[in-house]
Design a protein around this motif. Structure first.
Motif, PDB file in Angstrom:
ATOM      1  N   GLU A   1      -0.111 -22.354   9.550  1.00  0.00           N
ATOM      2  CA  GLU A   1      -0.971 -22.109  10.709  1.00  0.00           C
ATOM      3  C   GLU A   1      -1.455 -20.657  10.733  1.00  0.00           C
ATOM      4  OE1 GLU A   1       1.401 -23.168  14.041  1.00  0.00           O
ATOM      5  OE2 GLU A   1       1.304 -25.325  13.659  1.00  0.00           O
ATOM      6  N   ASN A   2      -0.540 -19.721  10.463  1.00  0.00           N
ATOM      7  CA  ASN A   2      -0.902 -18.301  10.446  1.00  0.00           C
ATOM      8  C   ASN A   2      -1.911 -18.001   9.343  1.00  0.00           C
ATOM      9  OD1 ASN A   2       0.760 -17.663  12.596  1.00  0.00           O
ATOM     10  ND2 ASN A   2       2.481 -17.059  11.302  1.00  0.00           N
TER      11      ASN A   2
ATOM     12  N   TYR B   1      -0.376   5.915  12.876  1.00  0.00           N
ATOM     13  CA  TYR B   1      -0.905   4.551  12.769  1.00  0.00           C
ATOM     14  C   TYR B   1      -0.524   3.702  13.973  1.00  0.00           C
ATOM     15  CZ  TYR B   1       3.837   3.005  11.682  1.00  0.00           C
ATOM     16  OH  TYR B   1       5.171   2.728  11.765  1.00  0.00           O
ATOM     17  N   LYS B   2      -1.269   2.617  14.111  1.00  0.00           N
ATOM     18  CA  LYS B   2      -0.951   1.590  15.101  1.00  0.00           C
ATOM     19  C   LYS B   2      -1.166   0.236  14.454  1.00  0.00           C
ATOM     20  CE  LYS B   2      -3.916   0.460  18.342  1.00  0.00           C
ATOM     21  NZ  LYS B   2      -4.750   0.468  19.561  1.00  0.00           N
ATOM     22  N   GLY B   3      -0.181  -0.655  14.564  1.00  0.00           N
ATOM     23  CA  GLY B   3      -0.283  -1.986  13.985  1.00  0.00           C
ATOM     24  C   GLY B   3      -0.336  -3.050  15.068  1.00  0.00           C
ATOM     25  N   THR B   4      -1.286  -3.974  14.942  1.00  0.00           N
ATOM     26  CA  THR B   4      -1.416  -5.048  15.931  1.00  0.00           C
ATOM     27  C   THR B   4      -1.548  -6.404  15.249  1.00  0.00           C
ATOM     28  OG1 THR B   4      -3.831  -4.852  16.033  1.00  0.00           O
ATOM     29  CG2 THR B   4      -2.572  -3.517  17.569  1.00  0.00           C
ATOM     30  N   LEU B   5      -1.193  -7.450  15.996  1.00  0.00           N
ATOM     31  CA  LEU B   5      -1.443  -8.810  15.561  1.00  0.00           C
ATOM     32  C   LEU B   5      -2.874  -9.185  15.928  1.00  0.00           C
ATOM     33  CD1 LEU B   5       1.867 -10.500  16.801  1.00  0.00           C
ATOM     34  CD2 LEU B   5       1.399  -9.424  14.588  1.00  0.00           C
ATOM     35  N   LEU B   6      -3.311 -10.359  15.507  1.00  0.00           N
ATOM     36  CA  LEU B   6      -4.685 -10.779  15.783  1.00  0.00           C
ATOM     37  C   LEU B   6      -4.944 -10.934  17.277  1.00  0.00           C
ATOM     38  CD1 LEU B   6      -5.425 -13.401  12.964  1.00  0.00           C
ATOM     39  CD2 LEU B   6      -5.960 -10.953  13.042  1.00  0.00           C
ATOM     40  N   ASP B   7      -3.897 -11.194  18.051  1.00  0.00           N
ATOM     41  CA  ASP B   7      -4.082 -11.346  19.494  1.00  0.00           C
ATOM     42  C   ASP B   7      -4.045 -10.022  20.237  1.00  0.00           C
ATOM     43  OD1 ASP B   7      -1.414 -10.642  19.442  1.00  0.00           O
ATOM     44  OD2 ASP B   7      -0.671 -12.531  20.257  1.00  0.00           O
TER      45      ASP B   7
ATOM     46  N   LEU C   1      -2.543  -8.877   9.589  1.00  0.00           N
ATOM     47  CA  LEU C   1      -2.248  -7.715  10.423  1.00  0.00           C
ATOM     48  C   LEU C   1      -3.420  -6.747  10.475  1.00  0.00           C
ATOM     49  CD1 LEU C   1       1.374  -6.983   9.130  1.00  0.00           C
ATOM     50  CD2 LEU C   1       0.678  -8.467  11.029  1.00  0.00           C
ATOM     51  N   ILE C   2      -3.518  -6.032  11.573  1.00  0.00           N
ATOM     52  CA  ILE C   2      -4.567  -5.028  11.755  1.00  0.00           C
ATOM     53  C   ILE C   2      -3.898  -3.672  11.979  1.00  0.00           C
ATOM     54  CG2 ILE C   2      -6.532  -4.287  13.155  1.00  0.00           C
ATOM     55  CD1 ILE C   2      -6.882  -7.224  13.976  1.00  0.00           C
TER      56      ILE C   2
END
Length: 248
Positions: free
Chosen positions: A114-115, A162-168, A232-233
């Motif tokens: 799904e991911n 840095y900053k890491g985020t998920l798609l949401d 990941l973003i």
């Protein structure tokens, strides 16, 4: 027998760790439906919570009945004759662990699929946006600030914010929130970082969109929000390159 020993070892480790989390003086208070009035109340609650969080839940043993788990612990502490023999307990626990692990693996694979699909759809749409560049590996990036210093090699040590985020949009890691940049060898991080940061110059700030296969793939961190094959973003500022501190 091996599975049983591993379970007991894990239990002993979390018991030892629980005492590190409890100070010499206990603060009375109520947590949910549990009232913790004394130090031993807090010790007992902490042991139970950590057993669930650190041993049972990670192994997929979420349908264990707490009241019978408690009864087993009570019987052992009071030297009461067990309702099952040692060999029966070992066999039962081993079989249960195997089934729980199989269920967890199936769940992980389904979630990973799904991911991966969600990431592919996002990246397909994202690459059409203005300013997005795509490398041969599938890494996507956008230049926010160009920078004017040197670019690192894969073996160089770099200092970044840095900053890491998920798609949401959920932030799962941020050096900004911690209040200090991070320094590390560029060849000791996920592939998307190793490739992407080499495109930067000192003083640059990029935004990276990293496909699951260039991030953690099927081996994400055990604890935390990052799932299997998660895209990941990252927003990354390259502050400094240290070739002299390279790590081979």
């Amino acid at each position: 027998m091996k599975s049983m020993k591993l379970t007991i070892k894990t239990f002993c480790l979390f018991l030892a760790g629980s005492f590190l989390l409890i100070g010499c003086n206990s603060n009375s208070g109520s947590y949910g439906d549990v009232s913790l009035e004394t130090q031993i109340d807090s010790v007992s609650y902490s042991m139970g919570y950590q057993m669930g969080a650190m041993s049972l839940k990670p192994q997929g043993m979420t349908d264990v009945k707490p009241e019978l788990l408690t009864a087993g612990i009570k019987a052992a502490l009071e030297d009461t004759t067990a309702k099952l023999s040692s060999s029966e307990m070992q066999r039962i626990v081993r079989q249960y662990q195997m089934k729980a692990q199989q269920k967890m693996q199936q769940k992980r694979m389904k979630k990973g699929e799904e991911n991966a699909k969600k990431g592919e759809e996002f990246l397909a749409e994202n690459k059409e946006k203005e300013g997005i560049e795509v490398t041969d590996s599938g890494l996507q990036y956008k230049v926010l600030e160009k920078g004017s210093g040197v670019s690192p090699d894969s073996t160089d040590e770099v200092k970044v914010h840095y900053k890491g985020t998920l798609l949401d949009g959920e932030v799962f890691d941020s050096s900004y929130q911690r209040g200090e940049p991070v320094t590390f060898p560029l060849n000791k991080v996920i592939a998307g970082w190793t490739e992407g940061v080499q495109l930067m110059k000192e003083g640059a700030k990029y935004k990276f969109f990293i496909p699951g296969n260039l991030a953690y793939g099927t081996q994400p961190p055990q604890r935390g929000p990052i799932g299997v094959n998660e895209t990941l973003i990252f927003e990354v500022e390259l502050l400094e390159v240290n070739p002299e501190s390279s790590s081979n």
